[in-house]
Design a protein around this motif. Structure first.
Motif: not given
Length: 206
Positions: A163-167
């Motif tokens: 669910d993490l929004k990664l660069p």
């Protein structure tokens, strides 16, 4: 991302005795290895190093070690502390190449949990299961931290690694190992324990 530059000096003497003398003089022995170059012994000023070590970026960012103006980009790979003194004893730095994928542990910044629906309910605990995550990327794409916005977190919700929004250009290698490796980052649940189930009739007669 900006590179944090730290001044270093070449270390000529090796061995435990030389390291003890350095520490008495307010210096910290260290080694730089990796890449196409041989390992090199260096020394750093302890006071300046200690101040740098109080910052989160020191552990997760690309560092520039400046030796008389010649800057090598590195990652901190190991840091040894004195068991009870405020003293750094030794460091290991690994050189990084601009064109090679690296792996590094990056801190997670969990934001707005207290403002979320879960955070506004009495008796609900927001459990931080992870404080950092290992990512893979080129050095230029390495983030100093990954922001996790919990504004919409509700009771019973679980935030997973996926669910993490990664660069851009950043990935989490662990997620390639299978669904069982998509572990929880944050869990919102009631603090009170569940009631124990009633005893079965045959158990109650014992």
């Amino acid at each position: 991302m900006a590179t944090h530059v730290i001044n270093v000096e070449r270390r000529e003497d090796e061995g435990k005795g030389a390291s003890r003398r350095l520490r008495r003089d307010g210096k910290v022995p260290a080694i730089v290895y990796g890449g196409d170059l041989q390992p090199v012994g260096i020394q750093l000023d302890h006071e300046k190093l200690w101040l740098a070590s109080q910052n989160e970026w020191f552990y997760s960012s690309i560092l520039g070690l400046s030796l008389n103006g010649d800057v090598q980009k590195v990652l901190l790979r190991d840091l040894q502390r004195h068991p009870y003194k405020q003293q750094i004893l030794h460091l290991d730095f690994q050189r990084v190449s601009e064109n090679e994928i690296l792996r590094a542990a990056v801190p997670l910044h969990l934001l707005n949990g207290e403002k979320s629906p879960a955070g506004k309910i009495a008796g609900v605990v927001i459990m931080h299961e992870l404080t950092e995550v290992t990512v893979a990327c080129l050095p230029k794409d390495l983030p100093e931290a990954i922001q996790v916005d919990l504004s919409d977190l509700v009771v019973g919700a679980v935030v997973h690694l996926s669910d993490l929004k990664l660069p851009a250009g950043v990935e989490i290698p662990q997620l390639k190992l299978g669904k069982e490796h998509d572990v929880a980052v944050v869990v919102a649940k009631h603090a009170r324990g569940e009631e124990e189930p009633a005893a079965a009739p045959e158990e109650a007669k014992k």
